[in-house]
Motif scaffolding. Structure first.
Motif, PDB file in Angstrom:
ATOM      1  N   PHE A 206      32.621  35.553 121.310  1.00  0.00           N
ATOM      2  CA  PHE A 206      31.893  34.478 121.957  1.00  0.00           C
ATOM      3  C   PHE A 206      31.571  34.848 123.399  1.00  0.00           C
ATOM      4  CE2 PHE A 206      34.158  31.974 118.723  1.00  0.00           C
ATOM      5  CZ  PHE A 206      33.159  31.107 118.298  1.00  0.00           C
ATOM      6  N   THR A 207      30.394  34.443 123.855  1.00  0.00           N
ATOM      7  CA  THR A 207      30.144  34.363 125.290  1.00  0.00           C
ATOM      8  C   THR A 207      30.545  32.959 125.714  1.00  0.00           C
ATOM      9  OG1 THR A 207      27.883  33.548 125.022  1.00  0.00           O
ATOM     10  CG2 THR A 207      28.191  35.953 125.082  1.00  0.00           C
ATOM     11  N   LYS A 208      30.613  32.715 126.991  1.00  0.00           N
ATOM     12  CA  LYS A 208      30.947  31.370 127.456  1.00  0.00           C
ATOM     13  C   LYS A 208      29.891  30.364 126.982  1.00  0.00           C
ATOM     14  CE  LYS A 208      33.579  32.741 131.549  1.00  0.00           C
ATOM     15  NZ  LYS A 208      33.693  32.665 133.024  1.00  0.00           N
ATOM     16  N   THR A 209      28.633  30.795 126.987  1.00  0.00           N
ATOM     17  CA  THR A 209      27.552  29.902 126.559  1.00  0.00           C
ATOM     18  C   THR A 209      27.638  29.596 125.072  1.00  0.00           C
ATOM     19  OG1 THR A 209      26.067  30.713 128.283  1.00  0.00           O
ATOM     20  CG2 THR A 209      25.050  29.626 126.387  1.00  0.00           C
ATOM     21  N   SER A 210      27.849  30.637 124.265  1.00  0.00           N
ATOM     22  CA  SER A 210      27.892  30.407 122.816  1.00  0.00           C
ATOM     23  C   SER A 210      29.113  29.588 122.412  1.00  0.00           C
ATOM     24  CB  SER A 210      27.864  31.740 122.057  1.00  0.00           C
ATOM     25  OG  SER A 210      29.047  32.485 122.275  1.00  0.00           O
ATOM     26  N   LEU A 211      30.234  29.769 123.129  1.00  0.00           N
ATOM     27  CA  LEU A 211      31.415  28.967 122.832  1.00  0.00           C
ATOM     28  C   LEU A 211      31.181  27.510 123.203  1.00  0.00           C
ATOM     29  CD1 LEU A 211      34.296  28.765 121.834  1.00  0.00           C
ATOM     30  CD2 LEU A 211      35.079  29.369 124.133  1.00  0.00           C
ATOM     31  N   THR A 212      30.526  27.290 124.332  1.00  0.00           N
ATOM     32  CA  THR A 212      30.208  25.924 124.746  1.00  0.00           C
ATOM     33  C   THR A 212      29.307  25.243 123.725  1.00  0.00           C
ATOM     34  OG1 THR A 212      30.370  26.533 127.082  1.00  0.00           O
ATOM     35  CG2 THR A 212      29.191  24.504 126.564  1.00  0.00           C
ATOM     36  N   ASP A 213      28.281  25.957 123.274  1.00  0.00           N
ATOM     37  CA  ASP A 213      27.356  25.386 122.285  1.00  0.00           C
ATOM     38  C   ASP A 213      28.065  25.124 120.960  1.00  0.00           C
ATOM     39  OD1 ASP A 213      25.324  25.537 124.136  1.00  0.00           O
ATOM     40  OD2 ASP A 213      24.533  27.434 123.383  1.00  0.00           O
ATOM     41  N   SER A 214      28.927  26.052 120.577  1.00  0.00           N
ATOM     42  CA  SER A 214      29.678  25.877 119.334  1.00  0.00           C
ATOM     43  C   SER A 214      30.615  24.685 119.422  1.00  0.00           C
ATOM     44  CB  SER A 214      30.469  27.154 119.031  1.00  0.00           C
ATOM     45  OG  SER A 214      31.250  27.003 117.872  1.00  0.00           O
ATOM     46  N   ALA A 215      31.267  24.535 120.573  1.00  0.00           N
ATOM     47  CA  ALA A 215      32.177  23.409 120.769  1.00  0.00           C
ATOM     48  C   ALA A 215      31.436  22.083 120.704  1.00  0.00           C
ATOM     49  CB  ALA A 215      32.901  23.550 122.103  1.00  0.00           C
ATOM     50  N   CYS A 216      30.257  22.040 121.297  1.00  0.00           N
ATOM     51  CA  CYS A 216      29.451  20.812 121.269  1.00  0.00           C
ATOM     52  C   CYS A 216      29.083  20.422 119.846  1.00  0.00           C
ATOM     53  CB  CYS A 216      28.181  20.998 122.093  1.00  0.00           C
ATOM     54  SG  CYS A 216      28.438  20.986 123.877  1.00  0.00           S
ATOM     55  N   ALA A 217      28.833  21.426 119.010  1.00  0.00           N
ATOM     56  CA  ALA A 217      28.366  21.173 117.651  1.00  0.00           C
ATOM     57  C   ALA A 217      29.440  20.548 116.768  1.00  0.00           C
ATOM     58  CB  ALA A 217      27.863  22.466 117.023  1.00  0.00           C
ATOM     59  N   VAL A 218      30.723  20.826 117.060  1.00  0.00           N
ATOM     60  CA  VAL A 218      31.793  20.334 116.183  1.00  0.00           C
ATOM     61  C   VAL A 218      32.802  19.447 116.915  1.00  0.00           C
ATOM     62  CG1 VAL A 218      31.606  22.311 114.646  1.00  0.00           C
ATOM     63  CG2 VAL A 218      33.207  22.400 116.565  1.00  0.00           C
ATOM     64  N   ASN A 219      32.591  19.191 118.184  1.00  0.00           N
ATOM     65  CA  ASN A 219      33.557  18.450 118.985  1.00  0.00           C
ATOM     66  C   ASN A 219      33.597  16.977 118.572  1.00  0.00           C
ATOM     67  OD1 ASN A 219      34.689  16.943 121.304  1.00  0.00           O
ATOM     68  ND2 ASN A 219      34.716  18.953 122.278  1.00  0.00           N
ATOM     69  N   PRO A 220      34.773  16.462 118.184  1.00  0.00           N
ATOM     70  CA  PRO A 220      34.857  15.062 117.754  1.00  0.00           C
ATOM     71  C   PRO A 220      34.936  14.055 118.896  1.00  0.00           C
ATOM     72  CG  PRO A 220      36.999  16.098 117.568  1.00  0.00           C
ATOM     73  CD  PRO A 220      36.054  17.178 118.010  1.00  0.00           C
ATOM     74  N   PHE A 221      35.010  14.545 120.143  1.00  0.00           N
ATOM     75  CA  PHE A 221      35.241  13.649 121.272  1.00  0.00           C
ATOM     76  C   PHE A 221      34.018  13.405 122.152  1.00  0.00           C
ATOM     77  CE2 PHE A 221      39.125  16.229 120.527  1.00  0.00           C
ATOM     78  CZ  PHE A 221      39.906  15.233 119.953  1.00  0.00           C
ATOM     79  N   MET A 222      32.996  14.242 122.019  1.00  0.00           N
ATOM     80  CA  MET A 222      31.880  14.205 122.957  1.00  0.00           C
ATOM     81  C   MET A 222      31.218  12.838 123.056  1.00  0.00           C
ATOM     82  SD  MET A 222      31.776  17.164 124.347  1.00  0.00           S
ATOM     83  CE  MET A 222      30.165  17.171 125.105  1.00  0.00           C
ATOM     84  N   LYS A 223      31.047  12.187 121.935  1.00  0.00           N
ATOM     85  CA  LYS A 223      30.338  10.906 121.942  1.00  0.00           C
ATOM     86  C   LYS A 223      31.142   9.789 122.611  1.00  0.00           C
ATOM     87  CE  LYS A 223      31.868   9.905 117.213  1.00  0.00           C
ATOM     88  NZ  LYS A 223      31.414   9.674 115.814  1.00  0.00           N
ATOM     89  N   ARG A 224      32.408  10.047 122.910  1.00  0.00           N
ATOM     90  CA  ARG A 224      33.244   9.027 123.534  1.00  0.00           C
ATOM     91  C   ARG A 224      33.036   8.930 125.044  1.00  0.00           C
ATOM     92  NH1 ARG A 224      39.176  10.042 120.675  1.00  0.00           N
ATOM     93  NH2 ARG A 224      38.478   9.866 118.494  1.00  0.00           N
ATOM     94  N   PHE A 225      32.576  10.022 125.647  1.00  0.00           N
ATOM     95  CA  PHE A 225      32.462  10.027 127.107  1.00  0.00           C
ATOM     96  C   PHE A 225      31.292   9.154 127.563  1.00  0.00           C
ATOM     97  CE2 PHE A 225      34.735  14.023 126.227  1.00  0.00           C
ATOM     98  CZ  PHE A 225      35.845  13.803 127.016  1.00  0.00           C
ATOM     99  N   PRO A 226      31.509   8.355 128.612  1.00  0.00           N
ATOM    100  CA  PRO A 226      30.509   7.349 128.997  1.00  0.00           C
ATOM    101  C   PRO A 226      29.285   7.892 129.723  1.00  0.00           C
ATOM    102  CG  PRO A 226      32.383   7.285 130.499  1.00  0.00           C
ATOM    103  CD  PRO A 226      32.749   8.255 129.412  1.00  0.00           C
ATOM    104  N   ASP A 227      29.369   9.109 130.273  1.00  0.00           N
ATOM    105  CA  ASP A 227      28.203   9.643 130.992  1.00  0.00           C
ATOM    106  C   ASP A 227      28.155  11.164 130.853  1.00  0.00           C
ATOM    107  OD1 ASP A 227      29.602  10.952 133.370  1.00  0.00           O
ATOM    108  OD2 ASP A 227      30.293   8.884 133.599  1.00  0.00           O
ATOM    109  N   GLU A 228      26.994  11.714 131.167  1.00  0.00           N
ATOM    110  CA  GLU A 228      26.762  13.143 130.998  1.00  0.00           C
ATOM    111  C   GLU A 228      27.586  13.985 131.973  1.00  0.00           C
ATOM    112  OE1 GLU A 228      25.033  14.723 128.638  1.00  0.00           O
ATOM    113  OE2 GLU A 228      24.855  12.738 127.730  1.00  0.00           O
TER     114      GLU A 228
END
Length: 276
Positions: A206-228
């Motif tokens: 992984f590069t840092k970018t590809s890991l970040t994108d991969s994490a976003c794709a499967v992360n179960p918590f992202m939609k919980r955060f109230p702002d970007e």
């Protein structure tokens, strides 16, 4: 994992590992007949383009997923005359008409999301007709989930990660020392005959970018955060924690692009079993 497009674009690790297992068990897959269900089919690309060609023309494939959005996407983009899609939660009570309805089951990169893997195994057993087989593969341990545990201690993210342990792979959550032996015993206690069971060490670049994108794709918590802004902070800290946990593996550079990457280790549980 509610965006099919994001998952398709950022699941190279899952795709590679699934293809390797399909190729390894190609003989067993080619011998499958009747109805076969793919549990956790996601957006349907692997089911239609990779799995289906390995199956006999006599096999009818059903792709199943808990996500309505994934199933809708699969129906629209990965349809086939031998393939249909259904909503199914493998951890819920099965409808009576699904009991012993399938000759074979497969499941790739899905069951590590289960809270109770024993119940999932029992349901797979119930889905199968006598002599039916199941080929399953899922994460048994991944360093990324340990990073989530660390981030729960951060006051910024703590309110949104209260149930973080629920999302750890079952065998990682229970901290079994011999995952293979425990998985085999669990499958045998369910009633399965073990044809193959192994816990395999794997790695992916992984590069840092590809890991970040991969994490976003499967992360179960992202939609919980109230702002970007908070979401961005969370992702940045998540990557830092993974690199910290993986500090014994140094960053490297590819010759072609001169991009820094690191090798992330993890373990896959692979089982091929049969219902007597």
């Amino acid at each position: 994992m509610e965006s099919p497009e994001s998952y398709l674009a950022n699941s190279n690790m899952q795709r590679r590992d699934t293809i390797e297992i399909i190729v390894e068990f190609s003989c067993e897959l080619s011998n499958m007949r009747g109805k076969c269900i793919d549990i956790g089919c996601g957006p349907g690309q692997i089911t239609k383009d990779i799995l289906l060609p390995f199956l006999s023309e006599e096999t009818e494939m059903i792709g199943a997923d808990i996500s309505q959005e994934m199933i809708n996407y699969a129906r629209q983009n990965y349809a086939d005359k031998r393939l249909s899609y259904v909503i199914m939660d493998i951890e819920s009570d099965l409808p009576s008409d699904e009991i012993e309805h399938y000759d074979n089951t497969v499941s790739f990169y899905c069951l590590h999301w289960c809270k109770d893997i024993r119940y999932a195994f029992e349901n797979i057993y119930k889905l199968l007709r006598p002599q039916g087989t199941a080929l399953i593969m899922f994460l048994s341990h991944h360093i990324g989930f340990e990073a989530y545990l660390r981030l729960k201690e951060d006051p910024r993210f703590q309110p949104y990660l209260q149930d973080v342990r629920r999302y750890l792979p079952y065998f990682q959550r229970k901290r079994y020392k011999d995952i293979e032996a425990n998985a085999q015993k669990m499958l045998e206690n369910t009633g399965f005959k073990i044809l193959h069971c192994s816990n395999r060490k794997k790695s992916f670049h992984f590069t840092k970018t590809s890991l970040t994108d991969s994490a976003c794709a499967v992360n179960p918590f992202m939609k919980r955060f109230p702002d970007e802004n908070l979401k961005k902070e969370f992702l940045e800290e998540f990557i830092k924690e993974i690199i910290s946990l993986n500090q014994n593996v140094p960053l490297k550079k590819t010759k072609e692009a001169q991009k820094e990457f690191f090798t992330l280790p993890y373990y896959l549980l692979v089982a091929h079993v049969q219902k007597p």
